[in-house]
Design an enzyme around this catalytic site. Structure first.
Site, short mmCIF file in Angstrom:
data_model
loop_
_atom_site.label_atom_id
_atom_site.label_comp_id
_atom_site.label_asym_id
_atom_site.label_seq_id
_atom_site.Cartn_x
_atom_site.Cartn_y
_atom_site.Cartn_z
N GLU A 363 27.24 49.01 -9.54
CA GLU A 363 26.86 47.98 -10.52
C GLU A 363 27.49 48.26 -11.89
OE1 GLU A 363 23.08 46.15 -10.22
OE2 GLU A 363 22.85 46.70 -8.12
C1 LIG Z 1 27.14 53.50 -2.00
C2 LIG Z 1 27.75 52.30 -2.66
C3 LIG Z 1 27.06 51.08 -2.62
C4 LIG Z 1 27.64 49.94 -3.19
N1 LIG Z 1 27.00 48.71 -3.06
C5 LIG Z 1 27.67 47.59 -3.44
C6 LIG Z 1 27.13 46.29 -3.13
O1 LIG Z 1 26.04 46.14 -2.54
N2 LIG Z 1 27.87 45.18 -3.49
C7 LIG Z 1 29.06 45.28 -4.12
O2 LIG Z 1 29.67 44.25 -4.41
N3 LIG Z 1 29.59 46.50 -4.44
C8 LIG Z 1 28.93 47.65 -4.10
N4 LIG Z 1 29.47 48.89 -4.39
C9 LIG Z 1 30.78 48.96 -5.06
C10 LIG Z 1 30.72 49.50 -6.46
O3 LIG Z 1 30.12 48.56 -7.31
C11 LIG Z 1 32.15 49.89 -6.88
O4 LIG Z 1 32.49 51.04 -6.13
C12 LIG Z 1 32.26 50.15 -8.36
O5 LIG Z 1 32.13 48.96 -9.09
C13 LIG Z 1 33.60 50.82 -8.74
O6 LIG Z 1 34.67 50.14 -8.18
P1 LIG Z 1 35.80 50.96 -7.39
O7 LIG Z 1 35.11 51.80 -6.35
O8 LIG Z 1 36.81 50.00 -6.88
O9 LIG Z 1 36.44 51.93 -8.44
P2 LIG Z 1 37.66 51.57 -9.43
O10 LIG Z 1 37.42 50.27 -10.06
O11 LIG Z 1 38.92 51.78 -8.68
O12 LIG Z 1 37.50 52.72 -10.50
C14 LIG Z 1 37.99 54.06 -10.32
C15 LIG Z 1 37.78 54.81 -11.63
O13 LIG Z 1 38.54 54.18 -12.69
C16 LIG Z 1 37.69 53.84 -13.76
N5 LIG Z 1 38.14 52.60 -14.40
C17 LIG Z 1 38.49 51.43 -13.79
N6 LIG Z 1 38.84 50.51 -14.71
C18 LIG Z 1 38.71 51.11 -15.92
C19 LIG Z 1 38.93 50.69 -17.27
N7 LIG Z 1 39.31 49.44 -17.57
N8 LIG Z 1 38.72 51.58 -18.26
C20 LIG Z 1 38.28 52.83 -17.98
N9 LIG Z 1 38.08 53.30 -16.73
C21 LIG Z 1 38.28 52.43 -15.72
C22 LIG Z 1 36.30 53.69 -13.13
O14 LIG Z 1 35.27 53.82 -14.09
C23 LIG Z 1 36.33 54.81 -12.11
O15 LIG Z 1 36.02 56.01 -12.72
C24 LIG Z 1 28.89 50.04 -3.87
C25 LIG Z 1 29.54 51.28 -3.94
C26 LIG Z 1 29.00 52.38 -3.33
C27 LIG Z 1 29.77 53.69 -3.38
#
Ligand SMILES: Cc1cc2nc3c(=O)[nH]c(=O)nc-3n(C[C@H](O)[C@H](O)[C@H](O)COP(=O)(O)OP(=O)(O)OC[C@H]3O[C@@H](n4cnc5c(N)ncnc54)[C@H](O)[C@@H]3O)c2cc1C
Length: 380
Positions: A363
Site C-alpha cells: 500500500e
Molecule cells: C505480501 C504482499 C501483498 C501485497 N498485496 C497487494 C494487493 O492485495 N493488491 C495490490 O495491488 N498489490 C499488492 N502488493 C503489491 C505492493 O503494493 C507492491 O509490492 C508495492 O507497491 C511496491 O511495488 P513493487 O514491488 O513493484 O516495487 P517497486 O515499485 O519496483 O519498488 C522497488 C524499490 O524502489 C523504490 N522506488 C520506486 N519508485 C521510487 C521513487 N519514485 N522514488 C524513490 N524510491 C522509489 C521503492 O520504494 C522500493 O524500495 C502486495 C505485495 C506484497 C509483497
C-alpha cells in the site's frame, strides 16, 4: 481535544482483543509454518462484523467510524498479522471502495455479501511492471459496447485464491494515460480468469498472495466502478484510506512484540535478577513504549481526520511511515530482549519481526510515503 476512547470504542477494542486471544492465537504458529489460510476464522470474523466495519448498515456493514476500525486492526495484528491483512483489504480497500464509489446495484449485489463474510474481496492494482508506479498499467480493458474485455496480469494479490470478488484496475484508453484507467468488479468464476501459484513469503505467511491472469475476460459494463476514466482516482482514494489500516496493522505488530518482551523481561533472570532490572533492557522497553505511543497518536489522528471529513492523505502517509518503522525497530528489539528464545517460533517474536517488514512495502512503500509527505508539506 479529547484523548479518551468512548465506551463503544472500548467495547470494540476488547471484542477484537478477546477474539484474537481466543481464536487467532491457537494455531497461529502452524498457520505461519504451513502458509495456511485461516478460512474458518475469516468466516467467524465476518459473523462478528470485523469484515465490513465501516460500511453502511443498509448493506450489512457496521456503520462504525475509522477509529473503531483501527482499534480492531491493532488488536488483531498483535496476535496474527496474516489474519489482519485480510481484514484490512476487505474493509478499507474493497468494502470502503464499493460503499463510497459503487452504485446501488453494485452495493446490493456485491457489497452486502462482502460485509458479512459470505464473500471475500481482493484489490488488484499491482502488476509485474506497475508497483510504486501504478500509472504504468499494462492490463487492458477494451470497451466492446455492453462489456469490456480484460487481458493482463496482476501481481502480489492478497486473498488471491480465497477471494470471490476482485476489484481490478485496468487501462482502457492508453492515450489518456491515468485518465484512461478504469476499475471493475470481477467475479472469480468469470471465464478466462486464472489464479497463479501462491507466493512463498518471508512474513504474513497465513495470507494467500497470488498473481492473477486475465485472458479475454468478459466483464459486463455495469461492473465498472464510477464514470469512464475514474479507475486511477478510485485506486488512489481507496489506498489513501487503506494506509491508515496498514499503519494500524504495523502498530499492532509493534505493540504485540513489546508486550511479549515486557512480560518476558519480568520473568527471565540473569546475573541474579530479572533482566528488566538491567538498565540496558529497561531502556530498550522505554524506547519501544515511546515509539509505539507516538505511532498510536499518528494512527489515531489519521483515523480522526478521516472521520471528521478532513483530508487524510498527509496524516495517513505519516502514520504508515512512522508505524511501519516502529514495527521494524520494536520487533527487532523484542527478539533481542528474548535472547536465544527470541530466535525460535514458540515465543512469537521472530514471526512478528518477519511480519513487520511488509508494512514498509505494501500500500505504498516508505519511499512513496515520503514522496506523498514531502509534496504535501512543500506545496505551500
Ligand atoms: C505480501 C504482499 C501483498 C501485497 N498485496 C497487494 C494487493 O492485495 N493488491 C495490490 O495491488 N498489490 C499488492 N502488493 C503489491 C505492493 O503494493 C507492491 O509490492 C508495492 O507497491 C511496491 O511495488 P513493487 O514491488 O513493484 O516495487 P517497486 O515499485 O519496483 O519498488 C522497488 C524499490 O524502489 C523504490 N522506488 C520506486 N519508485 C521510487 C521513487 N519514485 N522514488 C524513490 N524510491 C522509489 C521503492 O520504494 C522500493 O524500495 C502486495 C505485495 C506484497 C509483497
Amino acid at each position: 481535544m479529547d484523548f479518551k476512547l468512548t465506551e463503544e470504542h472500548i467495547m470494540i477494542r476488547d471484542a477484537a482483543r478477546d477474539f484474537a486471544k481466543q481464536e487467532l492465537l491457537p494455531g497461529v504458529i502452524e498457520r505461519d509454518e504451513k502458509q495456511e489460510f485461516p478460512k474458518e476464522l475469516i468466516k467467524k470474523m465476518g459473523e462478528l462484523g470485523f469484515l465490513g466495519m465501516m460500511a453502511s448498515p443498509e448493506y450489512g456493514g457496521g456503520g462504525m467510524d475509522t477509529i473503531s476500525y483501527v482499534l480492531a486492526m491493532e488488536e488483531l495484528s498483535k496476535i496474527d498479522a496474516s489474519a489482519s491483512v485480510m481484514v484490512s483489504v476487505n474493509n478499507s480497500l474493497v468494502c470502503w471502495g464499493l460503499d463510497t464509489f459503487g452504485n446501488e446495484e453494485q452495493k446490493k449485489k456485491y457489497l452486502s455479501k462482502l460485509t458479512t463474510g459470505e464473500k471475500l474481496g481482493a484489490f488488484c492494482l499491482s502488476e509485474p511492471e506497475a508497483g510504486s508506479d501504478a500509472t504504468s498499467q499494462r492490463t487492458t480493458a477494451i470497451d466492446k459496447g455492453d462489456h469490456y474485455i480484460l487481458n493482463g496480469t496482476k501481481n502480489w494479490i492478497t486473498n488471491g485464491s480465497s477471494a470471490d470478488y476482485y476489484l481490478v484496475i485496468a487501462q482502457t484508453d492508453k492515450e489518456k494515460k491515468h485518465k484512461g484507467i478504469n476499475a471493475f468488479i470481477v467475479e472469480k468464476d468469470f471465464e478466462g480468469f486464472e489464479i497463479g501459484p501462491k507466493e512463498q513469503k518471508l512474513g504474513i505467511r497465513g495470507s494467500d498472495t497470488h498473481s492473477l491472469n486475465f485472458n479475454d475476460v468478459k466483464v459486463p459494463k455495469e461492473n465498472r466502478i464510477g464514470e469512464d476514466g475514474f479507475g486511477f482516482k478510485f485506486a488512489m482514494k481507496t489506498l489513501s484510506g487503506g494506509r491508515i489500516g496498514i499503519a494500524a496493522q504495523a502498530l499492532g505488530i509493534a505493540a504485540g512484540a513489546y508486550e511479549l518482551a515486557k512480560d518476558y523481561s519480568k520473568q527471565r533472570k540473569a546475573f541474579g535478577t530479572e533482566i528488566c532490572n538491567h538498565q540496558a533492557i529497561a531502556f530498550k522497553l522505554a524506547d519501544m513504549h515511546t515509539q509505539i505511543e507516538a505511532a498510536r497518536h499518528l494512527v489515531m489522528k489519521a483515523a480522526w481526520d478521516k472521520d471528521q471529513g478532513e483530508n487524510y492523505d498527509l496524516s495517513g502517509a505519516m502514520a504508515k511511515l512512522h508505524a511501519s518503522k516502529t514495527a521494524m525497530d520494536v520487533t527487532v528489539e523484542a527478539v533481542q530482549v528474548h535472547g536465544g528464545n527470541g530466535y525460535v517460533k514458540e515465543y512469537h517474536v521472530e514471526r512478528l519481526m518477519r511480519d513487520a517488514k511488509i508494512t514498509q512495502i505494501y500500500e505504498g512503500t516508505s519511499e512513496i510515503q515520503k514522496i506523498v509527505i514531502s509534496r504535501s508539506i512543500l506545496k505551500d
